[in-house]
Design a protein around this motif. Structure first.
Motif: not given
Length: 299
Positions: A93-94, A96-99, A219-225
């Motif tokens: 989660a961190l 994803t947001v910072l990236g 894409s954000l959810l995919g990156g998180f996964v």
């Protein structure tokens, strides 16, 4: 009429060529399927067989049972699984947001050299882990690290060998991985969308809330996964840095195989590995549809 007849006459001749191309394409995939079956299929079958095999300590006889799987979901093993899920979810989660913030700054930058430098560094740092990464953080933020002594962090209660210390170390390679993952999606946002939103009186915040983020959400959810899976499977960094101070399933597997806790727990380790495979399968089941949906929007 002549054109229609000509196309009708050409269709039967073109059909065999198309079938030959499809057949050659399928044959080209055969070596990959063979390598995949050998490299992944055989270990997976061995893991399945060991996870369901129980050995009688008295007679030495083996039988198939779910006892190993049941044991892997109780006691210290369950605690380690929950700890790994918590650590991976928070780190992802961190990251994803910072990236996302870093990638947006890079994409909107006017300096091409800066963009290329950040993306190149992200490609390197995303694959930098294991014992070298642990040593670098121990030398910097450990009990006798340079920054720890210079800033007096020990007096403020700081400890690298803890859950939050491990989160910070994981972010070192998760943030670059997120930058590489989300940058193509950010570049796919069309300038016409922002211009249309501005022409209709939308602010920058409204544009991101109602236009950009809904498009980027898959894409954000995919990156998180993806980040979750990377953190969930990490072993060497945590083993070299925290040992058994933080309960993680990968460390429990290593202890069970080596007999550090109890002798003869190898099959329990295989059951824990099967649990991790199931979690990874769930992760991929979420990740792939999200990626396909994102590709349709940004195409």
């Amino acid at each position: 009429m002549t054109a229609v007849l000509t196309e009708a006459e050409m269709a039967p001749a073109a059909a065999p060529k198309q079938r030959r191309r499809r057949a050659s394409g399928r044959l080209a995939v055969v070596p990959l399927l063979v390598v995949t079956a050998i490299a992944f299929g055989i270990p997976a079958l061995a893991m399945l067989n060991g996870a369901f095999t129980v050995k009688d300590p008295t007679t030495g006889a083996t039988s198939y049972s779910t006892a190993n799987l049941t044991q892997s979901l109780h006691g210290a093993y369950l605690t380690a699984m929950i700890g790994s899920v918590k650590l991976s979810a928070l780190s992802a989660a961190l990251g994803t947001v910072l990236g996302l913030l870093l990638a947006q700054a890079v994409v909107t930058s006017r300096f091409r050299a800066l963009r290329e430098a950040v993306l190149t560094a992200s490609g390197v740092l995303a694959n930098f882990g294991g014992v070298p990464l642990a040593f670098a953080f121990v030398a910097t933020l450990g009990n006798s690290g340079v920054l720890t002594r210079h800033l007096g962090l020990s007096d403020k209660g700081w400890s690298l060998y803890s859950f939050w210390g491990l989160v910070i170390v994981y972010l070192y390679f998760l943030i670059p991985l997120m930058v590489l993952t989300i940058t193509p999606a950010l570049e796919g946002l069309r300038s016409q969308w922002r211009e249309a939103a501005q022409n209709n009186g939308a602010t920058g915040f409204q544009y991101w809330r109602h236009v950009a983020l809904p498009v980027l959400l898959p894409s954000l959810l995919g990156g998180f996964v993806l980040l979750f899976g990377s953190a969930f499977s990490a072993y060497a960094t945590a083993a070299a840095m925290v040992g058994s101070a933080v309960p993680l399933v990968t460390l429990q597997i290593a202890d069970a195989i080596s007999g550090n806790v109890l002798v003869g727990q190898e099959n329990v380790a295989l059951a824990l590995s099967l649990d991790m495979v199931l979690v990874a399968a769930l992760v991929m089941a979420v990740y792939l549809p999200l990626q396909r949906r994102s590709a349709r929007w940004l195409a």
